[in-house]
Design a protein around this motif. Sequence first.
Motif, PDB file in Angstrom:
ATOM      1  N   VAL A 133       6.933 -71.540 -18.065  1.00 29.97           N
ATOM      2  CA  VAL A 133       6.637 -70.750 -19.263  1.00 29.97           C
ATOM      3  C   VAL A 133       5.797 -69.541 -18.857  1.00 29.97           C
ATOM      4  O   VAL A 133       4.822 -69.656 -18.098  1.00 29.97           O
ATOM      5  CB  VAL A 133       5.873 -71.579 -20.314  1.00 29.97           C
ATOM      6  CG1 VAL A 133       5.630 -70.748 -21.575  1.00 29.97           C
ATOM      7  CG2 VAL A 133       6.672 -72.844 -20.658  1.00 29.97           C
ATOM      8  N   THR A 134       6.189 -68.380 -19.360  1.00 37.66           N
ATOM      9  CA  THR A 134       5.403 -67.167 -19.199  1.00 37.66           C
ATOM     10  C   THR A 134       5.314 -66.489 -20.568  1.00 37.66           C
ATOM     11  O   THR A 134       5.656 -67.084 -21.580  1.00 37.66           O
ATOM     12  CB  THR A 134       6.017 -66.243 -18.132  1.00 37.66           C
ATOM     13  OG1 THR A 134       5.122 -65.149 -17.877  1.00 37.66           O
ATOM     14  CG2 THR A 134       7.380 -65.712 -18.550  1.00 37.66           C
ATOM     15  N   GLU A 142      -0.432 -67.198 -21.901  1.00 35.49           N
ATOM     16  CA  GLU A 142      -1.719 -66.554 -21.635  1.00 35.49           C
ATOM     17  C   GLU A 142      -2.763 -66.997 -22.654  1.00 35.49           C
ATOM     18  O   GLU A 142      -3.843 -67.478 -22.314  1.00 35.49           O
ATOM     19  CB  GLU A 142      -1.532 -65.038 -21.689  1.00 35.49           C
ATOM     20  CG  GLU A 142      -2.631 -64.252 -21.025  1.00 35.49           C
ATOM     21  CD  GLU A 142      -2.542 -64.300 -19.514  1.00 35.49           C
ATOM     22  OE1 GLU A 142      -3.615 -64.336 -18.873  1.00 35.49           O
ATOM     23  OE2 GLU A 142      -1.431 -64.305 -18.960  1.00 35.49           O
ATOM     24  N   ILE A 143      -2.421 -66.852 -23.940  1.00 28.20           N
ATOM     25  CA  ILE A 143      -3.384 -67.090 -25.006  1.00 28.20           C
ATOM     26  C   ILE A 143      -3.600 -68.583 -25.237  1.00 28.20           C
ATOM     27  O   ILE A 143      -4.720 -69.028 -25.500  1.00 28.20           O
ATOM     28  CB  ILE A 143      -2.908 -66.399 -26.302  1.00 28.20           C
ATOM     29  CG1 ILE A 143      -2.803 -64.877 -26.081  1.00 28.20           C
ATOM     30  CG2 ILE A 143      -3.854 -66.692 -27.459  1.00 28.20           C
ATOM     31  CD1 ILE A 143      -2.058 -64.155 -27.181  1.00 28.20           C
ATOM     32  N   ASP A 144      -2.519 -69.346 -25.164  1.00 29.42           N
ATOM     33  CA  ASP A 144      -2.573 -70.791 -25.429  1.00 29.42           C
ATOM     34  C   ASP A 144      -2.281 -71.575 -24.154  1.00 29.42           C
ATOM     35  O   ASP A 144      -1.579 -72.590 -24.177  1.00 29.42           O
ATOM     36  CB  ASP A 144      -1.575 -71.152 -26.531  1.00 29.42           C
ATOM     37  CG  ASP A 144      -1.859 -70.404 -27.817  1.00 29.42           C
ATOM     38  OD1 ASP A 144      -2.800 -70.792 -28.524  1.00 29.42           O
ATOM     39  OD2 ASP A 144      -1.156 -69.417 -28.095  1.00 29.42           O
ATOM     40  N   GLY A 195       0.270 -75.678 -21.205  1.00 26.19           N
ATOM     41  CA  GLY A 195       0.289 -76.328 -19.897  1.00 26.19           C
ATOM     42  C   GLY A 195       0.248 -77.840 -19.969  1.00 26.19           C
ATOM     43  O   GLY A 195       0.692 -78.528 -19.038  1.00 26.19           O
ATOM     44  N   MET A 196      -0.271 -78.384 -21.079  1.00 23.93           N
ATOM     45  CA  MET A 196      -0.364 -79.836 -21.218  1.00 23.93           C
ATOM     46  C   MET A 196       0.924 -80.462 -21.747  1.00 23.93           C
ATOM     47  O   MET A 196       1.047 -81.693 -21.776  1.00 23.93           O
ATOM     48  CB  MET A 196      -1.525 -80.189 -22.155  1.00 23.93           C
ATOM     49  CG  MET A 196      -2.895 -79.930 -21.544  1.00 23.93           C
ATOM     50  SD  MET A 196      -4.242 -80.255 -22.718  1.00 23.93           S
ATOM     51  CE  MET A 196      -4.010 -82.022 -23.012  1.00 23.93           C
ATOM     52  N   GLY A 201       5.346 -75.557 -15.024  1.00 19.60           N
ATOM     53  CA  GLY A 201       4.422 -74.554 -14.517  1.00 19.60           C
ATOM     54  C   GLY A 201       4.295 -73.380 -15.463  1.00 19.60           C
ATOM     55  O   GLY A 201       5.109 -73.204 -16.380  1.00 19.60           O
ATOM     56  N   LEU A 202       3.253 -72.581 -15.243  1.00 18.14           N
ATOM     57  CA  LEU A 202       2.990 -71.388 -16.028  1.00 18.14           C
ATOM     58  C   LEU A 202       2.896 -70.186 -15.095  1.00 18.14           C
ATOM     59  O   LEU A 202       2.383 -70.298 -13.976  1.00 18.14           O
ATOM     60  CB  LEU A 202       1.675 -71.512 -16.803  1.00 18.14           C
ATOM     61  CG  LEU A 202       1.531 -72.690 -17.783  1.00 18.14           C
ATOM     62  CD1 LEU A 202       0.111 -72.723 -18.330  1.00 18.14           C
ATOM     63  CD2 LEU A 202       2.527 -72.581 -18.911  1.00 18.14           C
ATOM     64  N   VAL A 203       3.377 -69.045 -15.551  1.00 19.17           N
ATOM     65  CA  VAL A 203       3.199 -67.781 -14.841  1.00 19.17           C
ATOM     66  C   VAL A 203       2.493 -66.817 -15.786  1.00 19.17           C
ATOM     67  O   VAL A 203       2.928 -66.624 -16.930  1.00 19.17           O
ATOM     68  CB  VAL A 203       4.551 -67.190 -14.376  1.00 19.17           C
ATOM     69  CG1 VAL A 203       4.369 -65.763 -13.872  1.00 19.17           C
ATOM     70  CG2 VAL A 203       5.160 -68.059 -13.281  1.00 19.17           C
TER      71      VAL A 203
END
Length: 391
Positions: free
Chosen positions: A65-66, A71-73, A78-79, A85-87
């Motif tokens: 997820v990007t 970014e904000i959440d 991420g949970m 993964g996150l970018v």
Amino acid sequence: MTAPQIISLGCRMNFAESERMRTMLANEGNLVVVNSCAVTGEALRQTRQAIRRARRDHPDARLVVTGCAAEIDREQIGMMDEVDGLVANAAKLDPRAWNVAADAAPIAPSRTRAFVAVQNGCDHACTFCVIPQGRGVSRSVPVAQVLREVESHLATGAKEIVLTGVDLTSWGQDISNNPRLGTLVQAILHGFHQLDRLRLSSVDGVEIDPLLFDLLAHDPRVMPHLHLSLQHGADLILKRMKRRHLRHDAVDLVARLKAERPDIAVGADLIAGFPTETEAHHAANLAIIDELDIVHAHIFPYSPRPGTPAARMPQVPRDVVKARAAALRARAGVRRTAWLASLVGETLPVLAERDGTGYAPNYARVALPPQVAAGQVIDVTVREAREGLLL
């Protein structure tokens, strides 16, 4: 799955970035990317829904997820069990964030219309908005870099260039000598005489500089289509939103443009049920649709976003918000239907898309004969308007 799946939510900026990611990640195979939106609480809900659906559809893929929600959440996204993964939003176009080779700048494959992001971030603090948290301060893409990207899109067959940005009309404010957006538009038009169609995405009307106004009003290669980041039709609500314009600013701008270019089609974003909105404010919101002749309306029911000043203001009941949004959509539908009917009998140059429809310069959508190939611009005489389409 042999090619990456890019799921894009939210604004045109996200869609432009998704196309660049699609090219950059073309060889990554079993990968799903959700380019998320977090502009409202509803947008965050839709992001989470899209993540769950993507996992169901691609159970064995790596899901990343990007975008603004990442970014904000970041913590709650991420949970999620579905997310691998996150970018970071600021890194989504950096090959290093994806561990891919950086052989060349990622340019989208051939499209009939190419979205070119020329600006990112925002320096303003509208009380309902979290986008500055997700995208940072305003940054402008230099003229030379924009021209290179436009050239690449034209070389791969694009017939129309659409300039996008989070706060598009703030382009240039962080560049030496503070050029305005009109300077960039003029540079594109002068640099590419083969480009017949240049369109702007959403703009802040009070930031339209004199050169940009002149090009919108008189240059036939700049499409007669203005989409305003208007948000509301009542001055008190605009002040509580911390917008930089009042109702009369929008009315004056549209009147001046239509005096010079009568065929210009106006679109606008409008929020229904903003905190403290009364019936009188709602009536002003309805009236602005007719007063500006808004034929491309984007209606958003207000939903509180934690961390914003508006979320702490007295809220309008949800059933009232939904009813007011429905009333705005109905009013906008009447206006759009009348506008489409007024185009019957006209001949319009239409850029054909891949789905059997195309866009006229005024952004009216036109159903096309099956033999018309995507990417062609053909003159179409309108015989009928039906269900939002010109036939």
